[in-house]
Each structure stands twice: as C-alpha cells, then as structure tokens.
Motif scaffolding. Structure first.
Motif, PDB file in Angstrom:
ATOM      1  N   LEU B 626       6.724   3.282  -9.737  1.00  0.00           N
ATOM      2  CA  LEU B 626       6.332   2.943  -8.368  1.00  0.00           C
ATOM      3  C   LEU B 626       5.054   2.092  -8.383  1.00  0.00           C
ATOM      4  CD1 LEU B 626       7.264   3.526  -5.486  1.00  0.00           C
ATOM      5  CD2 LEU B 626       5.787   5.515  -5.452  1.00  0.00           C
ATOM      6  N   ARG B 628       2.099  -0.272  -6.006  1.00  0.00           N
ATOM      7  CA  ARG B 628       1.500  -0.279  -4.662  1.00  0.00           C
ATOM      8  C   ARG B 628       2.308  -1.177  -3.721  1.00  0.00           C
ATOM      9  NH1 ARG B 628      -3.115   0.670  -7.608  1.00  0.00           N
ATOM     10  NH2 ARG B 628      -4.273   2.490  -6.879  1.00  0.00           N
ATOM     11  N   ILE B 631       5.207   0.714  -2.549  1.00  0.00           N
ATOM     12  CA  ILE B 631       4.797   1.708  -1.549  1.00  0.00           C
ATOM     13  C   ILE B 631       4.619   1.027  -0.196  1.00  0.00           C
ATOM     14  CG2 ILE B 631       2.996   3.357  -0.871  1.00  0.00           C
ATOM     15  CD1 ILE B 631       2.477   3.850  -3.873  1.00  0.00           C
ATOM     16  N   VAL B 659      -1.337   4.487   1.401  1.00  0.00           N
ATOM     17  CA  VAL B 659      -0.749   3.990   0.150  1.00  0.00           C
ATOM     18  C   VAL B 659      -1.351   4.753  -1.034  1.00  0.00           C
ATOM     19  CG1 VAL B 659      -0.602   1.987  -1.392  1.00  0.00           C
ATOM     20  CG2 VAL B 659      -0.224   1.700   1.070  1.00  0.00           C
ATOM     21  N   ILE B 662      -0.006   8.282  -1.299  1.00  0.00           N
ATOM     22  CA  ILE B 662       1.365   8.301  -1.832  1.00  0.00           C
ATOM     23  C   ILE B 662       1.332   8.068  -3.341  1.00  0.00           C
ATOM     24  CG2 ILE B 662       3.578   7.075  -1.826  1.00  0.00           C
ATOM     25  CD1 ILE B 662       3.125   6.552   1.179  1.00  0.00           C
TER      26      ILE B 662
END
Lengths: 700, 700
Positions: B626, B628, B631, B659, B662
């Motif tokens: 993942l 940024r 996200i 962000v 997460i």
C-alpha cells in the motif's frame, strides 16, 4: 384508444406512390405486400402507371371503386397532406405514412406533420408514422413495409421507434431463427404510438410477448395505463435508450436533483409491470425466453452440468441475480445419490460428470424438475469425448414436456461439436446459449416478470380523510400574486397541514413582541428562523436560533437574527421570523416530490437531514396510482427502512405515520399541478407518530 | 519462481501410459503430440507395447537412453508416485500429470498428491496438475494434452483451473476464429500454479494478452507480485468464480463483516492491475480486443453510425461505462459539415445516414480518428438497401491502419446481409459484434487496463517514523497469557499509540479515587466507559457516562457504572473503568482491518459511527504494497471523502492526518500477523488533525 383490428386485418390495401421501378420504395412496397401472401385486395395507386407487378394501377383512390381499409403512403412529404385529404374523403380507415420529411427535418416538417395529424383525426383515420418503415403481421399475413426481410412466423410482437434498428433485427432474425407475430415501425409517432400497439398486441392471440425499443413515450399517463393492463396479460419488455441524454433538469429541490428523467422512466416501467432490458442482447434473450418457455412460479433454479467449473460460474451468476440455487428435497438427493456415479455431485449444481451420456442427463433433469422445491432448470453441456449433444438435447426436450410448467434453459458450451444439439434445442423452444450467464439473465428477467404481473388489477384511489384543498388554493394564489415562486416555511407548513401532514407547529412573526407571544402559544423551547425564500443556507448567516427558552430570549433572538441578516445580506427581503416548536430528535427522513414532464409527480423517500445528497438513500414512485402497499415497498428499498424498524436496539418507529405522510404528499402533488417541487426535510419519525419539520414548496 | 522455458520448449517428451487403443487418453496424447507438429523427439512409454502411432515404444524411462525434458503422465493415480520417482531418477525436468484421483477425490487422494509434490520438489522437477487436461503452445508447437482440439495460432495465453471449460473454449474457438499462443490446464495446482504461468506468459514474445479462469489463487503474495509485474507488460484478464460460495466468514468486527472473501480478490485484482471479467463473454470479448487492438490513450470515444437509434443505444452504453463521448475539435466538425449531407449528424455520434456507402464511412472515420480529442472509435453499420458491408469493412480496416494507435471496434447489426463484412473485420483484427454494447464493454475494459498499468513499478515501502513494535509485542503477549482474544480499550489505544496513531487519551482506573485522579491528569470533560471485552453494547446497560466535568462527578459515575453492570450482567468480569478525554465532535470515520487468508490484511476506510454497517460506505485496500498515493485513491472512492473535503460550507478536514492513520494501521497489521481484526470507530477528523476515539483489536 385506437381500434387496430382493421389496421392489421384490412380487407383492402392501397399503396399510394406505387412504382414500377425496381429498388424504389414504392415498388418494394407492392412487391412485399404480394410476396407475403396478403389475402386481401391490393390497389397500387400512381396516375402515371397502368399496371405494377401484375396488378392494375389506379390514378387515385376514388378511381378504385370501393372503400379502402388501409392506405400505405410513399409520396414526397409535400404531397402527403393532399393524399391524406383524399384518403379521408374516400373513407380510408388507417394510414401508414412511409414518407420522410416531417418533424425530423425541423420546423417546417413539424408544421406539415401537425397538419397531417389534424386531417387524419378529423376523418377518424388512424395514422402510423410518418417517417417509418411500416408494419407487418405474419399471421394475417400482411407486409405494409419496405423492409427487405419478412420474418419467420412467431409469437413476438416487436415495436420499434428506430426503423434502422427494426430492419437490422429482421435481418439478424433470419440467421438466428427468431419468429415474430408483428413488426411495427413507429416513425415520428404523430398519431399512433407505442401504447396503442402495446394495447393491441396484448389482445392479439398470436402474440405471446411484446418487445419495444423506444426513445421516449408519447403520452405518459396513457402509457402507464396501457402498460399496466398489458403486463398483466403478457410480458412487455422494453429497451429504452436516451438515458445518458437526460441531462440536468433544472431542479431547486433535493428531490429534483436526485431524480433524472431516466429515473422517471425506470419508475414508470416498474410501477406498470414492464420488464426493462439493459441491452439489445438482453432484449432478444428475454424475447426468446418468453416466446417458448412458461413463466416460472418462483426463483429457485436447479443446475445440471457435466463439469465443475461451468457449474460454479452458473451458480455465481444465479446468486448475483434475483434467482437462488434450489435446495433439493431429501428424496431427490437420495435418488440422485443412488443412481449417479459415486463421484457425481448430487447437491445443486448436480454434476453428472464428464463421462455422462444422454441417460444420466435425462435422469438428473427429470429428478430435479420433479422436485417441488425447484422452479426452473439450467442444463450445461461441455464437450467431452463421450458427450452426446443431440441425444442430450432430445432428453432435455422430452423431460421438459413432462414438466411443461417449469422453464428450462441450456448452455451448450462449445462450437461445432455441439452445434447440432444446440440447434435442436432452439428449434424446440429451449433457449440455448454458448455461455451460461445469458441463460441466467433471461431466467432472471422471467422471475422479475412473474413478480411484476402480480400487480393489483386496478389501483384503488388512496382514501385519505381530512383533506382541505380550498385554503391551499388560496395560499398558492397569494404567493403567485406576490410574484414569488417559493413559499416561506409557515406557508408551506399550512399547505401541508391542509392535507393532513403532521407538521411541527410553526408561525410567522413580524415583530419581537409578536414573536414572544406566538412562542408562548406554541410552548417552549422554540426554534427561530428567518423567513425569506431568497436565503438558502440560513444557518450560515446567523439566521437560525435553536433552543430558545423564554419570551425574553425570543425577543433578543428576533433582533439578533434580523441584524445578522441585514449585515450579511442587506438587499434581501425578509418576511419576518418563523417560530417553530422545537421537536425532540427523531429518525431523520426526507419525503419529497418532483415533477416529470411525461409521468407527473415523482414521490421520494429516504434518509433525510443535511446529508441527503451525499447518502443518496432514496427510493421513488410515481404519484399516479400509488397504493399504500406500493408505499410500503418503497420504504423497504431504503436504508432508512432499517432505521425505522429499530436499528441496534432502538424502538421501531411509526411506519404507518410515514406511509400516511407519503400518501398525503402524493395526493397534494396530484391535486395541485402548479406545485413544481416539494421537500419535507427533515421529517422526524418517532415510535409514535412523525412530524414534518422543514417544508420547501416551489410553484411553477 | 519456476523457469518454464524447458517446460514449453522441451527437446524430448515422454508419454508414460501411452496406449495403442484409439479413444484412450494415452493414445490421444501421443496422436496430439505428433499431429501438432512438435519439433522434438517423442517417446511413448508402455511396457506392453513395441510401437504406438508409428513411434517406438519404451518399457520405461531409463530404456529411452537419453534424458527426457518433459514427461506427460497418464497412468492410474496409484502408479503416479512410482512414475514420478522414476522421472526424478531419469533426470526429467518437468511433469504434466493428467491422471485424476488426487486431492479432488478426498483425503487419500490428498495424501497421494502431497507425496507426488514432495517427490517432484526433491528432484527439482516442475509439476503441472495432477488432474488436468495438459498444456499446449501453438508457436513451439507442442500439444501435451488430450484435448480434441488444437487451436488456431494466435497471441492469447489461456490459463484455466477448469479443464472442462478449457476444452469447451477450444471447441468454441474454432467456430469463432479465436487464436491462442498457449493453453494451460492447471488441474489441482499441486505445484505450478496460475502465478507461475502468468509470469512466464508475461515474458513470452508470442503472447499479447493473458487470460485466466480461476476459482482461487494458490498463494496470495506470489500472485500479487507476479500479477502486478505482468500487468505492467501486458493485460492480465481474469474470470474468478466462486464469489457466491464465499459464505459468511466469522467476523467480530465491522470491517470483517463488510468484507467477504470475494472482496479480497476484487481488491487484489485492482491493486495488481488485473482486469476482472464479469462473465465468460466479457472474458473473451476482452481477449479479442487486446489481441489485435492497441490500448487506447484515454477514454474518449467517437461513434460513426448510419442510423440514429443504434447511435443512441451506443451513446448510453458509453456514458454508463468509464468511457465518455468525445467532443470533436472545431476543425473536425467543420470538415464533417462541409463534406457530409445536410441531414447528417456531425456531432458525436456522427450519423452518416442510411444511404451511406463505403466512402462516407471512410471519410467520417478518418476525420474522427485524426482528431486529437478522440482516443478510439466504434463504427455501427445497419443494413439498408445501399449499405456496402464489405467495402465499408475494408474502409474501416484501411483507415485504422492510418491511425494504428487508436483502437477501432465495429458493430455490424444484422445477419446474412452483413456476414461477409463482419468476417472480413474479424480476420483483420477489428473486433466486430452484432450489437454495440459488447463493443463498448470491451473498449471500456481496455481503458481500465490503460489506467491500471500505470501502477508504479515497485511500491515503495511506506516510510513511517516513530514506530515502537516492542511494547506492542508485550501487550499482545500479556493479553494472550490472560487467555483473552480481545484487548480492552486502553490496551488497544496503547497499541495504536505505539504505531503513531493519534488516540484520544484514555486510561484505565480500578477505583473511584484513581479514576478522579486520572481524569484530572487528562483534563475535563471526560467520558467514562466500563472496560470489559465481554460487553459489546456498553451504552445499553448504562456502562457509559459522557461529559463528566469534575472529580466528584467522576467518583459518582464510577460507582454508578459499576452498579449498572453488576445489575445487568452480574457474571461479567470487568477490568475497571476507562477514562477518556472527551473530544469535540469531528467528522466520524472508520478505519479498520480484517485479514484475508490468501492476501493478508485488508484495510478499510469510510463513514464511521453507529451506522457503519447500514451505510456501507467503505473502500478497501490490501495492506501489502500500500502506498500513500493508493490510500489517497482509496479515500476518494467513499462518500466520506466528500465530507473530508468540506461539505456544504464546512472547513476541509485534515486529509493528510487520515492518510497517515491508515498507513500506520496497515503497518501495524503487517508487523503483527496475530492481530486478526481491528476497528477504529469512530475516528474524528478535524480541520487540523484526526483522533482515534474507540479502538477494538482482536487477536487470533
């Protein structure tokens, strides 16, 4: 409603603009009429010819010497008016105007078209077109069209607003074996429209399923009435295009912004029992399904396959539609277990294994179709070394004959190996596809229809007590006289109150003292809001005070609000300050109304509050013919309904009160066409009752 | 990763279980290998035969006298182990095990399969199957399968977990002219799996598009890595079935309840750039599109048609997909206006009218393809008296050659009339359909791919400062030692805090005096909640007090809560009372984590609060890889994002803080596989910062 018996079954047909020259439309029309085997008398009309295609040609209609039931017109647009006039004088019953050059070419054409319509109406003649391909009925038979193809006889009526699409489908139908009862090219719909032909096809014994391609409906109310009645008799399946062209209709309300013109069609179709096809393929897959298969009693499907993977694909497809995988009875499972190989899967899908021949398919299909808990079946055949595609097709056909009330579909997944078997199935009316998904989609459409046709025969008018239209009329008149299009909150609340909508008490005050007095009458605490149709977001400019507890506070708040508004929006006219009883917090809902140009008022219900447009939890119904049962359905389509039933341990809310409020909103909208849009947002629902807190009404 | 070069291009192939008897798999295998024109040496192995299909037959592998690259095994399951052993000793590089009777028949078969895999691994041999149809490469050529069909040469690699589906598709492909580069039947995937073959096909110069039918993936992380790398080179299109069988996975968190196993696949496909087909028809329509057409640069489509209705249908279809109708430049419009008949529509769709021949199509198509604001074109042809289907096909083909970088699709709407033209198009690689919607759907899939392949080559590890794994380890250990699976709120907050997640301060107190002291440290007002993992709905039993303002009130509340819990749930163990700083109301969000058995942690984001499960406004991403940026994308998929940007005049919230939260949740989930599920609900987002208010962590 037009009587179309004479239209489809004329004793005599004249073709005005008939021609000797091959390839000309006037020639194709004569040839087509002869070639289809039309049993009546055909009169070509053309002053320059003696004879066309072996038939005597007449200079004009009156020269024919007998009255003509149907006149097909294919002369230049400029001469059509004169011909129509002549038809009227000669006592013609119906006209099919092939000629183009009318509404579709612009303003002059529109004038011509209106004149044509006027003449036809004045003589009581029905008019198909202008600017159309014509019509056919394969059972009469008659072919009053210039289509190059006369289709195979069948039981599908196809009504199309696009002539090109109609011709394309006819061409395609020969390759696929699709048979039609009737074909109608609507053209410009100057007079006869889709509703007329749907109504007539509903009564046509040779038609089992009615198919339409339309871009709009001519008259919303007529369509609703006709489609509803027809759907109770046989499936009406419509591909409606133009959804993307709807564009943004001017909307000042939440409800208006959430509803597009396609939504009105969507709602109209659903409320009238019409099955909407989403693509051309789906339209014709549904046609084939309904043409030969019975409507299933329910949504439980059995799958019989000779391979696992395709069985899973089919199961997915079923579970993602409104269908469900049937659960067999104990007896069925036991019989399958006892008679199929050990490795066979006996639960749904039944996997008869790759080495299955005809017999195993026959056995499994007979068992599952014989099961009370199965409403329909999909049979999958993958090619293997021992597959018997044709014998298996026969087994499917014969087993289906034993259970004629349960629809059976097939997917023959392969090419040449399976082609003969697939053809056999298609010929015997078992819809057969290459892949399983279209079979499931068509079956799913049949189940939707099975539910849709259970509409009550005639909608009862909503019986509503305590309705006072007179004061509403006066308020609307006053607003209009003042040159306004928006009611202030207290006016809107009065209007709603006259229709028995429970409103949190609200009054308008024009001075601090009046405000204090009124607040005392209503009872504390109160909410105070500036009354001005010009101010959209009252909170943002300090135009609202909540929880005002005493007469002193009311007076102070009155002055503050007035000052705030003058500071932020010095040019705005304010009507005063509205004082409203502050209600305890309830479940926040919206009830709204917007008006569709074709179908009239659309009623909305869903989660209310400031996040209405964000959450978009709204369901819609047309106000016309709305029943309490339908309103109940409408509620269940929303997430708001989950809250109403009592979410996470909360007490259930008064659903009856919400139904009543929706019904009364619908009635108000029907009674006052001048109300353009309406938002009741929020409505607070409580375990006992519901109140409208904020009502916006716009007149048009 | 397996090196599959030798697998597809063996110098020598042995077929163990070869047979003389026509119809037997062992015979078909030999015949197929010969018939395909395989350029290497073929050795049938069967101790009972001297010669099979003209080839010398060997009693066993060692008798062959040279090392064998590929061994195809078609002996009964019970003998496969011994054969594999022999292969290993003989130095075989790869095995294709056709034989069934392994995992698919139950426990005993599974034991056999594990032993087979163990032997192959111990000798470093690759293994396809068991229980598979085999594999083919049309370019080598090689046919190590018992399929009755060897497909036309082409550039589509097809990898299928269902043998029956593969055979069905091969049969069907002959009728439709579809060509393949490779065909792989995965069987039980004991060793080589879809990821191995995707990776290899990505490097195969003869393969342009990779097609898969799968029911699961063998190894999630491998699949993600491989699919991502492959998608950057060429399209990977997957039909994944079994979505409906996912069933309810045990889930104690909101996030877990909202995510199903299909969602993990959906997310994995999207994050790795895989295009997911929704039906078999879509899978193959996409294959045809990618096989011959360039990937479009953007989503702007031009439509050229000879009829209005089909043009509208196509427009609808485009606007409802991720495509959009191109807006032509002024020059294009002017040129079209100047050169097409007056009645022609020159805006998109361009209607060249029913009387258009080849030339008008050619002109219009060339103009729109030449326009900078057009990325692709769909050409519609309806049959009319003057249509030139074949010449028009040639015009389309030739015009496309001038603009080879813009994909062109056709819909030839008709049957026999248009068949020759349609065939010509298909042969020249212009995907041609009967109806326009599948053309639009395939084009839309191409645009999805164009976007998906823009993934960064290698995801950077999220760089996150201030992470303290050690204390987290200790807390989790303590919880486990106490025999608990759920952390109390203060523990969960500590865990989150160690990973830099901003948490509203919370502490646990075990006496009224301690509670008062702690509250004073935190600062008033505070919220007090009973701390017990056994109590789910704390509010309902009086286990929560909000807005507690003074030390005296804290003491009183402590006693009241304790008494309430004792009254309602006398048997529940409580850890004390948690004191939390009362935060001002922010935008309510949820950030959550659940764990998928294949793909690891799934991170969720959306609207929070008590209506999470009702509103279902959640987007998901896999924690692995993942970024940024990803996200950020994830946020934009939700309605919550609209609130974050500042809804109805509110100040925008601190999206950066969200962000970050997460990203840190994802890292925590990756670092601690023992954390099974996690809900942060609500998170309060403010214009400046965001705080986690309530955190639930479950260990597994």
């Amino acid at each position: 409603m037009a009587d179309l018996h004479a239209f489809f079954r004329p004793q005599t047909v004249a073709i005005v603009g008939a021609s000797k020259k091959p390839g000309k439309i006037g020639n194709v029309l004569v040839k087509n009429m002869i070639a289809c085997g039309y049993p009546g008398r055909i009169y070509p009309v053309n002053p320059k010819e003696e004879e066309i295609e072996g038939l005597r040609c007449y200079p004009n209609l009156s020269a024919i010497g007998e009255s003509v039931d149907l006149v097909v017109v294919a002369v230049p647009a400029s001469r059509v008016i004169a011909v129509a006039q002549e038809c009227g004088l000669a006592g013609a019953k119906n006209l099919v105007v092939i000629s183009a050059g009318f509404k579709e070419v612009g303003k002059e054409g529109l004038i011509l078209e209106k004149e044509l319509t006027r003449i036809c109406r004045s003589y009581g003649m029905g008019l198909l077109g202008p600017n159309c391909v014509g019509m056919m009925d394969t059972h009469v038979p008659i072919n009053a069209s210039f289509s190059a193809v006369f289709p195979k006889q069948g039981n599908i009526a196809f009504i199309s607003q696009s002539g090109a699409m109609l011709v394309a489908i006819l061409d395609w139908s020969l390759a696929t074996g699709l048979g039609f009862s009737r074909i109608i090219s609507l053209g410009n719909k100057a007079d006869l429209n889709e509703a007329d032909f749907i109504a007539d096809a509903a009564n046509d014994p040779n038609t089992r399923v009615i198919l339409c391609y339309i871009e709009d409906v001519a008259r919303g109310q007529q369509f609703l009435r006709v489609a509803r009645a027809a759907s109770r008799k046989k499936p009406v399946i419509i591909l409606k295009s133009g959804a993307s062209q709807a564009g943004a209709q001017a909307a000042s309300s939440h409800t208006g912004a959430l509803a597009g013109s396609d939504l009105a069609y969507e709602t109209a179709f659903r409320q009238s029992g019409v099955i909407r096809a989403r693509s051309m393929a789906e339209l014709f897959d549904l046609a084939v399904a309904f043409a030969h298969q019975p409507v299933p009693k329910g949504n439980r499907v059995a799958v019989v396959t000779n391979a696992g993977g395709p069985g899973i694909v089919t199961t997915d497809s079923i579970e993602m539609s409104e269908l469900t995988m049937a659960r067999f009875s104990k007896e069925t499972s036991q019989e399958l277990r006892a008679n199929l190989p050990r490795e066979a899967a006996i639960y749904n899908p039944v996997d008869v294994l790759g080495d299955a021949g005809e017999n195993r398919y026959r056995f499994a299909l007979e068992k599952v179709l014989g099961d009370q808990s199965v409403d329909s079946a999909v049979v999958l055949v993958c090619p293997t070394a021992v597959t018997e595609p044709e014998q298996t097709a026969r087994a499917i056909i014969e087993t289906h004959r034993i259970h004629p009330d349960k629809p059976v579909f097939a997917a023959y997944m392969g090419g040449k190996t399976l082609a003969a078997g697939a053809k056999l199935l298609a010929e015997e009316g078992i819809p057969c596809f290459t892949f399983p998904e279209p079979a499931v989609r068509a079956l799913s459409g049949m189940v939707r229809y099975a539910r849709a046709r259970e509409l009550p025969e005639k909608e009862k008018e909503l019986e509503l007590g305590g309705i006072q239209p007179e004061p509403v009329k006066e308020i609307l008149q006053k607003v209009r006289q003042e040159g306004r299009l928006t009611l202030v909150g207290s006016e809107a609340s009065q209007v709603a109150g006259c229709y028995g909508i429970a409103v949190a008490p609200i009054v308008l005050a024009t001075s601090p003292d009046e405000a204090a007095a009124r607040a005392q009458e209503i009872g504390f605490p109160v909410v105070m809001k500036v009354a001005s149709p010009q101010i959209l977001h009252k909170t943002d400019i300090g135009g609202v005070k909540i929880g005002v507890e005493t007469p002193q506070e009311v007076k102070k708040a009155f002055i503050e609000i007035t000052e705030n508004v003058q500071r932020f929006l010095p040019k705005v006219v304010i009507h005063g300050i509205e004082i409203q009883k502050m209600m305890p917090k309830g479940t926040e809902l919206i009830i709204g109304m917007t008006r569709d140009v074709q179908f009239g008022p659309l009623i909305a219900f869903g989660l209310g509050g400031i996040y209405v447009n964000l959450l978009k939890d709204i369901s819609f119904r047309l106000a016309h013919g709305l029943t309490r049962q339908e309103i109940q359905h409408m509620l269940t389509e929303t997430k708001a309904y989950t809250l109403l039933r009592g979410y996470r341990g909360e007490k259930p809310k008064d659903i009856g009160a919400i139904v009543e409020m929706i019904a009364r909103t619908a009635r108000l909208a029907l009674d006052f066409p001048e109300i353009g849009e309406m938002d009741i947002n929020p409505v607070f629902a409580y375990p006992d009752g519901a109140f409208a807190l904020d009502i916006k009404i716009t007149i048009s």
